[in-house]
Structure formats: C-alpha cells, structure tokens
Write an enzyme that holds these catalytic residues in place. Structure first.
Site, PDB file in Angstrom:
ATOM      1  N   CYS A 191      -2.424  -0.804  -9.305  1.00  0.00           N
ATOM      2  CA  CYS A 191      -3.374  -0.326  -8.300  1.00  0.00           C
ATOM      3  C   CYS A 191      -4.808  -0.641  -8.684  1.00  0.00           C
ATOM      4  O   CYS A 191      -5.703  -0.589  -7.834  1.00  0.00           O
ATOM      5  CB  CYS A 191      -3.191   1.174  -8.101  1.00  0.00           C
ATOM      6  SG  CYS A 191      -1.933   1.546  -6.866  1.00  0.00           S
TER       7      CYS A 191
ATOM      8  N   ASP B 113       4.151  -1.345   0.196  1.00  0.00           N
ATOM      9  CA  ASP B 113       3.220  -1.384  -0.930  1.00  0.00           C
ATOM     10  C   ASP B 113       3.627  -2.514  -1.854  1.00  0.00           C
ATOM     11  O   ASP B 113       4.807  -2.915  -1.894  1.00  0.00           O
ATOM     12  CB  ASP B 113       3.220  -0.060  -1.696  1.00  0.00           C
ATOM     13  CG  ASP B 113       1.842   0.270  -2.262  1.00  0.00           C
ATOM     14  OD1 ASP B 113       1.102  -0.680  -2.617  1.00  0.00           O
ATOM     15  OD2 ASP B 113       1.504   1.456  -2.348  1.00  0.00           O
TER      16      ASP B 113
ATOM     17  N   ASP C 193       5.011   7.101  -1.140  1.00  0.00           N
ATOM     18  CA  ASP C 193       4.580   7.372   0.234  1.00  0.00           C
ATOM     19  C   ASP C 193       5.654   8.119   1.020  1.00  0.00           C
ATOM     20  O   ASP C 193       5.346   8.970   1.866  1.00  0.00           O
ATOM     21  CB  ASP C 193       4.251   6.060   0.956  1.00  0.00           C
ATOM     22  CG  ASP C 193       2.973   5.419   0.433  1.00  0.00           C
ATOM     23  OD1 ASP C 193       2.165   6.131  -0.175  1.00  0.00           O
ATOM     24  OD2 ASP C 193       2.810   4.198   0.621  1.00  0.00           O
TER      25      ASP C 193
END
Length: 710
Positions: A396, A443, A466
């Site tokens: 990330c 993602d 998520d």
C-alpha cells in the site's frame, strides 16, 4: 529498479549457515544475471557459532551473535523463505517446506549444520535443550539466565563444544553459586593432546565445573540427569553437546552418505551434480576433515564460484582444505586457549585476538557496500524530486494518494442502475442480484517481499479486508497477476505457487478462486477482485455515532518497517513479525464486530486517513489516544529515526486531522498492507471486547468534527 534480464534458472540455498551467508554477500556484490536466488531458513537470523560461548558467558548480546538474513537477502536480491526444509526430491527437483507449495530448483546447495538432538535418550525431548541448532538454544539460555535463582546446569558431552559451553555457563552464573556439571561417557576432552587438555581441565576446575567421567546418561528428568549407576546429577537446564548428528531428513534425500552426512567431492557437489553441500552437514570424501567452522568459511568462495559455473555451464574448481588449523577456545571469562600443531597457550591476549577475528567476521554482514545506480547525466526537470531519496515502497506504500483517487471518483457521473447502491467513501460496491445483496471489491499490491507465497497470502488477506469490513461473507474471486520477466518454466512454477496459495487463503475464508489473468512486467504484482454476500444490511463508513468506541484489530507500522527493510535498516526479526501480521486474516475479528455501527479496514491511507473517511461519511468527529494505539515491534524506533513510507506525505496532508509532531503520531499516517479493521461500536460492545486479544480500544467518536490524536 526495473528488471532488465529475465529469470531463467532457480538457485535455492537451504540453510543460512556461515558458508551460505558469505555466498549471499558475494552474490550481492556480483550476481549472475538470469538467476532467481532463494534462501530457505527457519527464522530471520543465523547465529554465528564462533561467538556462542561468548554470548552464553555474557560477553555478546543476541544481536551481536546473529547474522541478519533479511538484510543479507535484500542485499543479494534473494527471496527469503522463513521456514524449515524437511524433505528434498532430487528427481522432481523440489524442496518441501511445511505450509507452502514445494519449492522448485535447478541448482541447490545445503548448509543446515548438524543437530545435537538425542532422540533415543528418554526424557531429552521433554526436558533437554539442544545446543544445535543454535537459535533456539540461545533463546532458552537467555530466558534461563534471567530467572535462575541458584542455578544447576548439566552439559552432556565432554568434547570441546561441551567444555566451552560449561565454562561459559559457569562464568555467566558465577554470582549465583551455580552447580555446573560436564558429563561424558569417557574422558572429558579426550581428543586433545596432553598440553592442551591439561590447560583446559585447569580452566574447568578454576570455574568450579564438575567433570563427571565414564558416565552413561540413561534419562533426562525435569530437574536432573539420571546415570546408569543410579546417580542423579541435579540440573534445571540440561543441554546436549554430544553425538552431533545430521538432520533426519538428510538421510531420506537418496544421495550418497557417509555416517549420515552428505558425501561431497572436491567441487562440493553431492552424488547429484545439481545439489551441493557444505559445512557440518557435508563429508569431504576426497579429504576428510573434522566438523569445524573454519572449513565452512574456507568453502564459501569455492561454493560461490561453482554455483555460478554450474548455472552457466562452465567448469568447476576443486576445494582443498588445509591440513591443520588454529583452534581458539573460549575459557569462560575473557580468556582463551590457542592450539595448533601440538602446542597450546592460554591468556587474555588470545581472547582479544579471538574476539577481533569473530567481530571482523560479523562486521562484513553489517557493513554491506552500497550498490548504487546513478541517474543519467541529463533528465527532465523534476525527475530527481519525483524519485526522492529512497526506493519506492511496495504494497500500500506504492498506492496513489487518497486525494487523487477521491477527486477522480468524485467526477464520475452518478449511476442510474437500480441494482447498484452507491456507498460514498467505501472501497467496495453493493450490488443486488436476484434479491441477494452482494459486495464487490478489487485491490492489488506490488510486492513487499520477493517470496511469491508470502506475497500471495498478504494480497489475499488484504483484498478480503474490504469484504470483512462490510460484514459480508467472502464468496468468489478472480486473480490478476503480473510476474517479472522469466522463462516459461519459471512462470509455471511461480503461477502454481501463487494460485494454490491464494486458493487456500480464500478457501479458509469460505470463498473460491474461480479464474484469473496473467501478464509479464517489471515486478511482481498480485490483484484480486472479490465478491461477498450480505444477509443483513452491510456495515459501511456511514453510521458512526457520538459516544461510540473506536476499536482497531491490528497494530500499525507495516509501511514504515517495509520502507526501512528496502533500505536494509530494519531488523530481520521485526520484518518477519510484520510479514506475519500482514498475513493474519480478519474473518474472526469481523464476526466479533458484526454489530458495529461503522467499519473499514486500515490500509493505504493509514489510520488517520481511513478514520477521517469514516467521520466524513458519518458526519461526526473522533478523538484517538496515541498511547492506546498498538504499533508493531520496531516500528516506533524506525519512525524516530525518520523512516517514512513513500505515501506518508500524501497521508499526512489529509484535511481535518490534527496530530502532534512525534514519531508515534507519524505512525497514524503510515500506509498499512493487510491492515486490521477499524470499527465504531456501541460502548457495551466495546466493554465485552475489552481485554480480548486482537481488539484495541483506541478512542471515541465525538460530535465535534475533525479527527484529533492526543
């Protein structure tokens, strides 16, 4: 840096012994392009045997004893597999490591040392502590020394290794009136010539070590050692330094052995020319030598050259060990004995000499050269600023800032579809299919580790976040995979590793991997599109209420630790703990938080950014107590040293967030990969979860807008 040359061969080093550590250092300085290098070791460090007696005696710290394989692997461009090899199949060319797919190789080298395990001695498995492998012994000794009252210690095996340990233990415990016994079935130190043995026996006596000779041990008890004649030698810490033997799995490989050790010739190859072996696990058939670290060190340049030669179809060279070598033996305190060619001397100067040799050996793994890649002489304006002064983070930490994404999504026209429910600020979409509510999310992550199996688990857990954050049950997923350039054979190996790992991780969460797409690129990137099913209304960012408690389910710091690891500034143990945390699934935590008013997963925008998003969607504010926010081991020290992830500046610029200018506060803006859940829950629910492992109450939702860290 972009990978310019495709991978064509897999080289796997099994074990992080002295020889392999030196090979890794040489490989980092001069790699063989086209080779994908892998190291398999049960842990992030490899203890240096030469300093073990000094560590036991208290002269060295644990950090000084250990070679940091994480830093060394990063320098060498190698992927490090944190696990223990338990089997090898030369026909299939695979290595078995528990809890992961088989590791394939084209050429392999084995440097796993020996073990002092005594499987046939009753009670040893339950009450004894192995002297080898060294890592576990060092950990157990540290714990014992810290808590021992009137310590009683027994060392089984009166060779030089056992004598060194006994003297070191006696010295370390000297202020506690210890009872240290050195037990041997024959004579203690029988392998030494009279001058050396006499001096060593005197050193044992000076330290109060009791030598128990001509004694057969029949059982190890919780607080003692039983001998064949019925005597019991009192001991609360019993270790075995006798009968050093090869690891059991070595015998099952199917290669030629000598007394259980892998037989190698002058080129250090076993009976399979694609498998090399070095160090104590190998027997030099052409020139047998005792098990000693000096030979492992001397083998390193030959192994390095011969591995490169085997991988590039060139002739190999022969290793010829020296006939005799200098033996420097620690005598408990800062004094040592030197023996060579039948002569022996002891003294403090000899210990200083040994200390200098050992420290010089270890320093070469700390002071690794910087292999810099310079920019071209001329570049466009802004290139240097865009690159920054640190490598681009993975995971990330490599994502685009929150503002850029929100701005772009905000310009999209509203959907007119009645089966799509807009959820402002959430990472997932809510669909209605045949009356069933379904969550859809996607993602992807660029690699934070070169181990594709570890990265696959991290990517799957990260993408599932998520789904879990919305209170949904994971259903199905498709995989998007970008591999670094490699041959078709290596592609097949890597895709198989990743897909089986992703499928297993999804399966544990109740979902299925149903398809995927692959392509080649400059590096490893793993992405997932996942659906989940909601039996009730989904939990969204909107819904947090003043008075709600804020609960976080994982510590922060992964972005900082991985940014430091890329620069070889993080401790290997901290890196491995961070990777373990990233792989930890949050399904159970999500179930416990099923009645949360609002929930999200903490990922690229950091705790501050994701909490700001929750507050904005709910029309509330938040107060967070910095001291109550858990952080990963090592993260705070790195933050104090100024280490920041690539995405940190964007995260720090989030509007409506106030925080002091401290290292701990900086971690609130740290991008997380595979991060935990952040939930706003009723106070009664928080009371139930308070004190439970994995649930941290870090603050409250307030009526006043804005997010404040205090």
């Amino acid at each position: 840096m972009k990978q310019q040359i495709p991978f064509t061969r897999d080289l796997v080093l099994i074990g992080g012994g002295h020889t392999h550590a030196l090979v890794l250092r040489s490989w980092g300085i001069n790699p063989l392009p086209g080779v994908r290098l892998t190291v398999i070791n049960p842990g992030p460090t490899a203890p240096y045997s030469g300093m073990l007696p000094g560590f036991v005696a208290g002269h060295y710290t644990r950090d000084e004893l250990d070679i940091d394989l994480v830093k060394l692997a990063r320098f060498a461009g190698a992927r490090l597999i944190n696990g223990k090899a338990v089997a090898m199949d030369p026909a299939a060319k695979t290595i078995t490591v528990p809890n992961r797919p088989p590791v394939a190789y084209d050429v392999a080298a084995i440097d796993v040392g020996i073990t002092s395990e005594m499987p046939r001695l009753p009670g040893f498995a339950d009450h004894g502590i192995l002297a080898k492998p060294l890592g576990m012994f060092a950990t157990r000794w540290d714990a014992f020394r810290a808590t021992a009252g009137q310590p009683k210690v027994a060392v089984i095996g009166g060779g030089v290794a056992g004598a060194e340990l006994a003297m070191a233990m006696a010295h370390a415990l000297r202020d506690s009136a210890p009872e240290v016994s050195l037990i041997d079935r024959g004579r203690v130190l029988d392998g030494f010539n009279p001058p050396a043995r006499s001096r060593l026996m005197a050193a044992l006596s000076d330290l109060g070590v009791t030598c128990v000779e001509d004694a057969d041990v029949t059982e190890v008890l919780a607080h003692g050692v039983r001998l064949a004649d019925g005597r019991i030698i009192a001991s609360d810490f019993t270790t075995g330094a006798a009968g050093a033997r090869p690891h059991d799995w070595i015998a099952d490989i199917g290669l030629d052995l000598h007394a259980g050790f892998l037989t190698v010739g002058p080129t250090l190859q076993t009976s399979d020319p694609d498998v090399f072996a070095v160090g104590d696990c190998a027997h030099l058939s052409h020139d047998p030598r005792p098990k000693a670290g000096v030979f492992a060190v001397r083998e390193a340049p030959y192994l390095y050259d011969n591995l490169r030669a085997r991988l590039s179809d060139r002739p190999l060279q022969a290793f010829r060990p020296q006939k005799d070598y200098l033996k420097l033996i620690s005598l408990g305190g800062k004094i040592a004995l030197a023996e060579k060619l039948g002569t022996a001397r002891r003294g403090k100067l000899l210990w200083r000499w040994k200390d200098q040799i050992d420290r010089k050996f270890m320093t070469q793994f700390d002071d690794l050269p910087q292999m810099e890649t310079d920019l071209p002489l001329r570049t466009a304006t802004g290139v240097a600023e865009a690159l920054g002064n640190a490598p681009l983070c993975g995971g990330c930490g490599a994502k685009v800032g929150r503002g850029a994404l929100q701005s772009a999504l905000g310009q999209l026209p509203a959907t007119t579809r009645t089966d799509v429910t807009t959820l402002p600020g959430d990472d997932a979409a809510l669909l209605t299919v045949g009356g069933q509510r379904q969550v859809l999310t996607t993602d992807h992550l660029s690699a934070v580790t070169d181990d594709p199996v570890t990265m696959a688990r991290i990517a799957a857990v990260h993408a599932l976040g998520d789904i879990w954050a919305m209170g949904a049950a994971p259903q199905a997923a498709t995989l998007t995979l970008i591999l670094p350039r490699m041959t078709a054979a290596l592609q097949a190996r890597t895709v198989a590793e990743i897909t089986s790992t992703v499928a297993g991780t999804l399966g544990d969460a109740g979902a299925a991997l149903v398809g995927g797409h692959t392509t080649l690129g400059d590096g490893l990137t793993i992405g997932l599109s996942i659906t989940g099913l909601c039996d009730t209304d989904p939990i969204t960012l909107a819904g947090a209420k003043p008075g709600d408690a804020l609960i976080l389910t994982k510590p922060l710091g992964s972005g900082t630790i991985m940014a430091a690891e890329m620069r070889r500034l993080a401790r290997g143990a901290d890196v491995m703990a961070c990777l373990d945390a990233m792989q930890h699934p949050q399904g159970d935590a999500a179930t416990a938080l099923h009645s949360a008013h609002a929930m999200t997963d903490v990922t690229g925008f950091g705790l501050a950014g994701h909490l700001a998003g929750m507050c904005a969607a709910s029309g509330v504010g938040a107060e967070v107590r910095l001291d109550d926010v858990p952080v990963m081991q090592g993260a705070l020290d790195l933050a104090k040293d100024g280490i920041r992830s690539s995405l940190y500046p964007d995260n720090r610029a989030v509007a409506g967030v106030s925080a002091p200018d401290t290292a701990r506060a900086a971690l609130m803006f740290d991008p997380q990969t595979g991060g935990g859940l952040l939930a706003a829950v009723p106070s009664k629910m928080a009371e139930k979860l308070s004190g439970q492992s994995g649930f941290y109450i870090i603050g409250e939702i307030t009526e006043r807008s804005g997010v404040r860290f205090t």
